[in-house]
Design an enzyme around this catalytic site. Structure first.
Site, PDB file in Angstrom:
ATOM      1  N   ARG A 218       9.855  28.835   1.487  1.00 25.95           N
ATOM      2  CA  ARG A 218      10.595  28.746   0.220  1.00 25.95           C
ATOM      3  C   ARG A 218      10.040  29.795  -0.742  1.00 25.95           C
ATOM      4  O   ARG A 218       8.833  29.885  -0.942  1.00 25.95           O
ATOM      5  CB  ARG A 218      10.449  27.357  -0.384  1.00 25.95           C
ATOM      6  CG  ARG A 218      11.172  26.300   0.427  1.00 25.95           C
ATOM      7  CD  ARG A 218      11.495  25.090  -0.406  1.00 25.95           C
ATOM      8  NE  ARG A 218      12.094  24.042   0.399  1.00 25.95           N
ATOM      9  CZ  ARG A 218      13.385  23.962   0.680  1.00 25.95           C
ATOM     10  NH1 ARG A 218      14.221  24.878   0.237  1.00 25.95           N
ATOM     11  NH2 ARG A 218      13.864  22.975   1.419  1.00 25.95           N
TER      12      ARG A 218
ATOM     13  N   GLY B 209      20.248  28.826   2.343  1.00 24.08           N
ATOM     14  CA  GLY B 209      21.039  27.959   1.478  1.00 24.08           C
ATOM     15  C   GLY B 209      21.313  28.599   0.125  1.00 24.08           C
ATOM     16  O   GLY B 209      21.371  29.836  -0.003  1.00 24.08           O
TER      17      GLY B 209
ATOM     18  N   THR C 272      22.424  25.002   5.780  1.00 24.93           N
ATOM     19  CA  THR C 272      21.713  23.902   5.123  1.00 24.93           C
ATOM     20  C   THR C 272      22.241  22.559   5.619  1.00 24.93           C
ATOM     21  O   THR C 272      23.441  22.395   5.820  1.00 24.93           O
ATOM     22  CB  THR C 272      21.796  23.914   3.567  1.00 24.93           C
ATOM     23  OG1 THR C 272      21.350  22.643   3.076  1.00 24.93           O
ATOM     24  CG2 THR C 272      23.185  24.135   3.023  1.00 24.93           C
TER      25      THR C 272
ATOM     26  N   ASP D 117      22.344  20.203   3.781  1.00 25.83           N
ATOM     27  CA  ASP D 117      22.949  19.577   2.595  1.00 25.83           C
ATOM     28  C   ASP D 117      24.443  19.866   2.467  1.00 25.83           C
ATOM     29  O   ASP D 117      25.138  19.177   1.716  1.00 25.83           O
ATOM     30  CB  ASP D 117      22.246  20.065   1.321  1.00 25.83           C
ATOM     31  CG  ASP D 117      20.810  19.596   1.239  1.00 25.83           C
ATOM     32  OD1 ASP D 117      20.410  18.769   2.078  1.00 25.83           O
ATOM     33  OD2 ASP D 117      20.078  20.061   0.339  1.00 25.83           O
TER      34      ASP D 117
ATOM     35  N   ARG E   6      17.768  -8.740   7.026  1.00 22.60           N
ATOM     36  CA  ARG E   6      17.163  -7.969   5.941  1.00 22.60           C
ATOM     37  C   ARG E   6      18.168  -6.996   5.325  1.00 22.60           C
ATOM     38  O   ARG E   6      19.191  -6.682   5.932  1.00 22.60           O
ATOM     39  CB  ARG E   6      16.009  -7.107   6.485  1.00 22.60           C
ATOM     40  CG  ARG E   6      14.732  -7.866   6.713  1.00 22.60           C
ATOM     41  CD  ARG E   6      13.708  -6.956   7.359  1.00 22.60           C
ATOM     42  NE  ARG E   6      12.425  -7.621   7.458  1.00 22.60           N
ATOM     43  CZ  ARG E   6      11.501  -7.331   8.373  1.00 22.60           C
ATOM     44  NH1 ARG E   6      11.729  -6.387   9.275  1.00 22.60           N
ATOM     45  NH2 ARG E   6      10.356  -7.965   8.384  1.00 22.60           N
TER      46      ARG E   6
HETATM   47  O1  F6P Z   1      17.611  22.057   1.440  1.00 23.34           O
HETATM   48  C1  F6P Z   1      17.518  21.177   2.503  1.00 23.34           C
HETATM   49  C2  F6P Z   1      16.541  20.085   2.223  1.00 23.34           C
HETATM   50  O2  F6P Z   1      16.312  19.433   3.425  1.00 23.34           O
HETATM   51  C3  F6P Z   1      16.972  19.086   1.143  1.00 23.34           C
HETATM   52  O3  F6P Z   1      17.875  18.139   1.603  1.00 23.34           O
HETATM   53  C4  F6P Z   1      15.657  18.501   0.717  1.00 23.34           C
HETATM   54  O4  F6P Z   1      15.735  18.007  -0.581  1.00 23.34           O
HETATM   55  C5  F6P Z   1      14.749  19.667   0.801  1.00 23.34           C
HETATM   56  O5  F6P Z   1      15.296  20.553   1.761  1.00 23.34           O
HETATM   57  C6  F6P Z   1      13.333  19.343   1.205  1.00 23.34           C
HETATM   58  O6  F6P Z   1      12.599  20.511   1.223  1.00 23.34           O
HETATM   59  P1  F6P Z   1      11.092  20.683   1.702  1.00 23.34           P
HETATM   60  O7  F6P Z   1      11.111  20.647   3.186  1.00 23.34           O
HETATM   61  O8  F6P Z   1      10.691  22.003   1.187  1.00 23.34           O
HETATM   62  O9  F6P Z   1      10.348  19.530   1.125  1.00 23.34           O
END
Ligand code: F6P
Length: 361
Positions: free
Chosen positions: A78, A115, A138, A140, A175
């Site tokens: 990132r 993404g 992604t 997402d 549950r």
């Molecule tokens: O962008 C994809 C994603 O998996 C999101 O759904 C999630 O919030 C984020 O990455 C988590 O990122 P990391 O692996 O950097 O914690």
């Protein structure tokens, strides 16, 4: 004729289908332009590798046998867009450094698989004069201008499998099981997996929830003789009170309360009000792992082949996309910085509502 040098990087969170896309681009480039006219430069760990010139010429053999492989053979990292133009303590001008690497590596173009953040930086580099093509990745599914991103459907399959497995244990123990599904801003993954897995309640960021409505939905199930409930909660979900707050204030209050996501708070509220034991399951990064599904292998291959044809034609400043089921491309400048959210009245949400699924609103 001079060889075409194509740089490839994968940036942001990994997902299944990155390798299938890399393979698709490489194979189609070799096929269309000839293996002797193409050199592919693998840039390691996303924009970090581009900033620091960590790159190497790849052997065509490296693109074989990776169709089914999860993760990314190039590594990823990132590298937040908002810091790209900021000179930090290390005194590195990151934008200049990326342009320098592009030059040093004698690239004719750069493919960025990623993404929303990745696309913002891709657009910035395109505006700086580099030949850039984005490929939408992604789990997402929140990249603007494309019906779907690669990685999404594999994650839907994985999350659905989790919900399926939770069903049997929830039913056996009578549950409430809450499953927290990745998706910080957009609830696509939770919505799809929630419907595919038959969740009773689906909670997504686009529809702030009222805990009372969720409690009522569980109580309705109890009255109708159902002793268990499955609640699919998106990682980024928040309640109607938090919805009144600005994002920063919301984050601040959660930090003060020592919570990151709403799921455990909701579990406690529902357990207290219904008297039914509520437990939380967080599959987390498992949702990003594993081999791409057949759907994602095909999508990644189509995207990769489209990128190769853009390279052949010398069309840059684009991001490959699927629009109304057809593979095409968008201008990077048209999509960068925009997010594709679930619209609360979309057909899929309405379909779920007609089944009796509660969205907590
Ligand atoms: O962008 C994809 C994603 O998996 C999101 O759904 C999630 O919030 C984020 O990455 C988590 O990122 P990391 O692996 O950097 O914690």
């Amino acid at each position: 004729m001079a060889k075409k040098r194509i740089g490839i990087l994968t940036s942001g969170g990994d997902c299944p289908g990155l390798n299938a896309t890399i393979r698709g681009v490489a194979k189609a480039c070799f096929e269309r332009m000839g293996e002797d006219s193409i050199e592919i430069v693998g840039i390691q760990n996303g924009y970090y590798g581009l900033i620091n010139n960590i790159a190497r010429d790849m052997n065509p053999m490296e693109f074989s046998g990776i169709l089914t492989q999860g993760g990314t053979i190039l590594g990823t990292k990132r590298q937040p867009f908002k810091m790209m133009s900021v000179i930090e303590e290390d005194n590195v001008d990151k934008v200049k450094a990326m342009k320098d690497t592009y030059k040093k590596q004698k690239l004719d173009c750069l493919l960025t698989l990623g993404g929303n953040g990745t696309h913002k930086t891709a657009n910035l580099l395109s505006e700086e004069g580099l030949n850039v093509i984005g490929l939408p990745k992604t789990i997402d599914n929140d990249i603007f201008g494309t019906d779907v991103t690669f990685g999404f459907h594999t994650a839907v399959d994985t999350a659905t499998d989790v919900i399926d497995k939770l069903h049997t244990t929830a039913a056996s123990h009578s549950r409430i099981l809450l499953v927290e599904i990745m998706g910080n801003k957009a609830g696509w993954l939770t919505l799809y997996a929630g419907i595919a897995g038959g969740a009773d309640i689906i909670v997504i960021p686009e529809i702030p929830y009222d805990p009372q409505k969720i409690i009522e939905a569980v109580n309705r199930r109890t009255k109708s003789g159902k002793s268990f409930s499955i609640i699919a909660v998106a990682e980024g979900a928040y309640d109607i009170n938090e919805a009144q707050l600005k994002k920063k204030e919301r984050a601040k209050r959660r930090a003060e309360a020592g919570i990151t996501t709403a799921t455990s708070v909701l579990a406690a509220e529902v357990q207290k009000a219904t008297g039914i034991e509520a437990r939380v399951c967080v599959p987390g990064h498992m949702l990003r792992g594993g081999s791409p599904s057949a759907y994602d292998r095909i999508l990644a291959t189509k995207f990769g082949v489209r990128a190769a044809s853009l390279i052949e034609k010398g069309i840059y400043g684009m991001s490959v996309a699927m629009v109304d089921g057809t593979i095409t491309e968008n201008k990077l400048s048209d999509i960068a910085g925009k997010t594709k959210f679930v619209t609360p009245d979309c057909q899929l949400v309405q379909t779920a509502r007609k089944l009796g699924v509660s969205f907590g609103d």
